[in-house]
Design a protein around this motif. Structure first.
Motif, PDB file in Angstrom:
ATOM      1  N   LEU A 150       0.841  -1.207   0.000  1.00 35.58           N
ATOM      2  CA  LEU A 150       0.000   0.000   0.000  1.00 35.58           C
ATOM      3  C   LEU A 150       0.876   1.257   0.000  1.00 35.58           C
ATOM      4  O   LEU A 150       0.565   2.232  -0.690  1.00 35.58           O
ATOM      5  CB  LEU A 150      -0.973  -0.005   1.189  1.00 35.58           C
ATOM      6  N   SER A 151       1.974   1.233   0.743  1.00 35.34           N
ATOM      7  CA  SER A 151       2.825   2.431   0.765  1.00 35.34           C
ATOM      8  C   SER A 151       3.441   2.659  -0.615  1.00 35.34           C
ATOM      9  O   SER A 151       3.542   3.796  -1.075  1.00 35.34           O
ATOM     10  CB  SER A 151       3.887   2.368   1.863  1.00 35.34           C
ATOM     11  N   GLN A 152       3.797   1.573  -1.317  1.00 35.63           N
ATOM     12  CA  GLN A 152       4.307   1.732  -2.686  1.00 35.63           C
ATOM     13  C   GLN A 152       3.223   2.282  -3.601  1.00 35.63           C
ATOM     14  O   GLN A 152       3.478   3.152  -4.429  1.00 35.63           O
ATOM     15  CB  GLN A 152       4.797   0.388  -3.231  1.00 35.63           C
ATOM     16  N   TYR A 153       2.017   1.786  -3.422  1.00 31.55           N
ATOM     17  CA  TYR A 153       0.900   2.237  -4.255  1.00 31.55           C
ATOM     18  C   TYR A 153       0.626   3.732  -4.046  1.00 31.55           C
ATOM     19  O   TYR A 153       0.444   4.484  -5.002  1.00 31.55           O
ATOM     20  CB  TYR A 153      -0.355   1.413  -3.931  1.00 31.55           C
ATOM     21  N   ILE A 154       0.632   4.141  -2.768  1.00 29.14           N
ATOM     22  CA  ILE A 154       0.340   5.540  -2.446  1.00 29.14           C
ATOM     23  C   ILE A 154       1.550   6.438  -2.759  1.00 29.14           C
ATOM     24  O   ILE A 154       1.401   7.607  -3.089  1.00 29.14           O
ATOM     25  CB  ILE A 154      -0.051   5.671  -0.942  1.00 29.14           C
ATOM     26  N   GLY A 155       2.739   5.860  -2.624  1.00 27.34           N
ATOM     27  CA  GLY A 155       3.962   6.631  -2.849  1.00 27.34           C
ATOM     28  C   GLY A 155       4.492   7.278  -1.584  1.00 27.34           C
ATOM     29  O   GLY A 155       5.306   8.201  -1.650  1.00 27.34           O
ATOM     30  N   CYS A 156       4.025   6.789  -0.439  1.00 23.55           N
ATOM     31  CA  CYS A 156       4.467   7.401   0.818  1.00 23.55           C
ATOM     32  C   CYS A 156       5.414   6.446   1.553  1.00 23.55           C
ATOM     33  O   CYS A 156       5.534   5.282   1.198  1.00 23.55           O
ATOM     34  CB  CYS A 156       3.260   7.714   1.687  1.00 23.55           C
ATOM     35  N   LYS A 157       6.058   6.969   2.589  1.00 25.38           N
ATOM     36  CA  LYS A 157       7.073   6.173   3.288  1.00 25.38           C
ATOM     37  C   LYS A 157       6.476   5.138   4.240  1.00 25.38           C
ATOM     38  O   LYS A 157       6.998   4.046   4.383  1.00 25.38           O
ATOM     39  CB  LYS A 157       7.986   7.107   4.088  1.00 25.38           C
TER      40      LYS A 157
END
Ligand SMILES: *Cc1c(COP(=O)(O)O)cnc(C)c1O
Length: 365
Positions: A44-51
Motif C-alpha cells: 500500500l505504501s508503494q501504491y500511495i507513494g508514501c514512506k
C-alpha cells in the motif's frame, strides 16, 4: 433488481486467490501483527507513494490515532480546534471529538460537495491546529492555496481518505498529499475487506512510530507501555484479503470512471443535477446526483427495481449526538443533505444495467 453494490459479486471475482491467502494465514498460525500486515503495508505504501503505512482496525480509528499521536507528540492539545467540512460522514468529526478536540465546521462548495477552501482561512483562530480534509464521494479536494494556508498558520493537514483511495491530484495520490491520511477498508469502500479494516499513511517517521505504538496499547516493546494506547490492529486475514484486492484497485476505479462518464453523458433529465467530472481527481466511490424531488425520484427508482442510497440524510451538526452543534446553521450543507441521492456504481455492473439505470432516470417525470 439492480443492487446498489453487489459485494458478493465483487469479492467472488477473486475467490481462488482470497481462499489461498486466507489458507496461508490459517496454516501459519499467526493472526495479528504478522507477515500479511507487513506485506500489505509495504504494497500500500508503494501504491500511495508514501514512506509509511500502518494497518489499523478501521477508518475511524485511523483518524482517531492520527490526532491522538499529534497530542502525544505535543503538537496538538486537548481543547484545540480542528477545521473539518460540515458536509461529511460523521466519522470525520467523531475522530476529533473523541480526542477532546473541537470541530470547527466549514461549508462545502455546491458543485464539488467538498470543503470550500476559500472559507477555511476565516475559520482559523489561535486554537486551530489542523485541517482535516475529506475527499467526499471519492473526489479529491486539494489546492496550492490550501497548502499555503496550512503553512502560513502552521497547521497540520490531515486527509480523510476513506472514500478516495486511488484518486490523484496532479499525479500525487490521495493519502500522500498532506501530513497524514486515514483510510477505511469497510466492505463497501473502493478497497473493501471482508469485515473492518483501516490504515494510516504518512511520510513522518516519528508520527508513524507513535501511531504504531498507540494502536497496540501504547507499546512498542511487549509489556513496556510508553502511552495510554488503544487496541486497533488490522488482522492478518483482512490484510491478506486486502493485499489481493489492491492489485485490482486501479482497474476497478477505471470501471467506476467509465460508468460515471456514461451516466454523465447519458442522463438527460432537467430535474436531475449531475456531478462534475474532474477525471483522475475522482474515483467515484459514490455517484451522487441532486433533485428537489428526492422522495419521488427514489420511489421511481425502487419501483423500477433500482436500489439507491442517500449519502447522507442528516448532516453531523443536526445529529442528536452533537447537541452542542445543533444551533449552528450551514445552509449549503443542509441544502445538499435535502437533495442528494446516490445511483448504483460498482466495478461489477454490466453494460445492460448501466443502460437500464440511464433509461430509468431519463424516463422519470
Ligand atoms: C467510511 C468512512 C469513515 C469511517 O471508516 P470505518 O472503516 O467505517 O470506520 C470515515 N470517514 C469517511 C468519509 C468515511 O466514508
Amino acid at each position: 433488481m439492480i443492487k446498489f453494490l453487489d459485494l458478493q459479486k465483487i469479492n467472488l471475482r477473486h475467490d481462488d486467490q482470497i481462499k489461498n491467502r486466507i489458507h496461508q494465514v490459517l496454516s501459519r498460525g499467526w493472526y495479528l501483527l504478522g507477515e500479511e500486515n507487513k506485506i500489505f503495508e509495504k504494497n500500500l505504501s508503494q501504491y500511495i507513494g508514501c514512506k509509511e503505512v500502518i494497518g489499523v482496525a478501521n477508518g475511524l480509528d485511523a483518524l482517531r490515532l492520527i490526532l491522538k499521536a499529534y497530542i502525544e507528540l505535543g503538537i496538538i492539545q486537548e481543547g484545540d480546534e480542528i477545521i473539518v467540512p460540515a458536509n461529511t460522514y460523521i466519522a470525520s468529526i467523531l475522530a476529533i471529538t473523541d480526542n477532546k478536540l473541537v470541530p470547527v465546521l466549514v461549508e462545502p462548495e455546491i458543485n464539488t460537495y467538498n470543503i470550500d477552501i476559500s472559507k477555511i482561512e476565516e475559520a482559523i483562530t489561535p486554537k486551530t491546529k489542523a485541517v482535516l480534509i475529506v475527499h467526499l464521494y471519492g473526489r479529491v479536494v486539494f489546492s496550492n492555496d490550501l497548502q499555503k494556508i496550512a503553512k502560513k498558520y502552521n497547521l497540520k493537514l490531515i486527509e480523510d481518505n476513506a472514500q478516495a483511495i486511488g484518486a490523484k491530484y496532479n499525479g500525487t495520490k490521495t493519502g500522500n498529499l498532506a501530513d497524514a491520511a486515514g483510510f477505511s477498508f469497510y466492505p463497501g469502500k473502493n478497497l473493501g475487506a471482508l469485515g473492518d479494516g483501516g490504515a494510516v499513511s504518512t511520510n513522518d517517521a516519528l508520527l508513524a512510530k507513535t501511531i504504531r505504538a498507540l494502536a497496540n496499547y501504547g507499546s512498542e516493546e511487549k509489556y513496556v507501555n510508553q502511552f495510554k494506547g488503544l487496541n486497533s490492529r488490522l488482522d492478518e486475514i483482512q490484510a491478506a484479503v486486502l493485499d489481493v484486492k489492491l492489485q485490482y484497485l486501479d482497474a476497478d476505479n477505471d470501471i467506476r470512471r467509465q460508468i460515471a462518464e456514461k451516466y454523465i453523458s447519458g442522463i438527460k433529465n432537467s430535474k436531475i443535477i449531475l456531478p462534475e467530472n474532474p477525471k483522475n481527481e475522482h474515483v467515484w466511490h459514490v455517484f451522487a446526483v441532486r433533485t428537489t424531488e428526492r422522495e419521488k425520484f427514489q420511489k421511481h427508482l425502487s419501483e423500477n427495481e433500482i436500489q439507491s442510497l442517500i449519502h447522507y440524510p442528516i448532516p453531523p451538526h443536526k445529529q442528536q449526538a452533537y447537541k452542542e452543534l445543533n444551533h449552528l446553521s450551514f445552509p449549503i450543507t443542509e441544502h445538499i443533505h435535502k437533495e442528494i441521492i446516490s445511483l448504483p456504481i460498482s466495478p461489477v455492473m454490466t453494460e445492460g444495467e448501466i443502460d437500464y439505470v440511464i433509461k430509468t432516470v431519463n424516463e422519470w417525470q
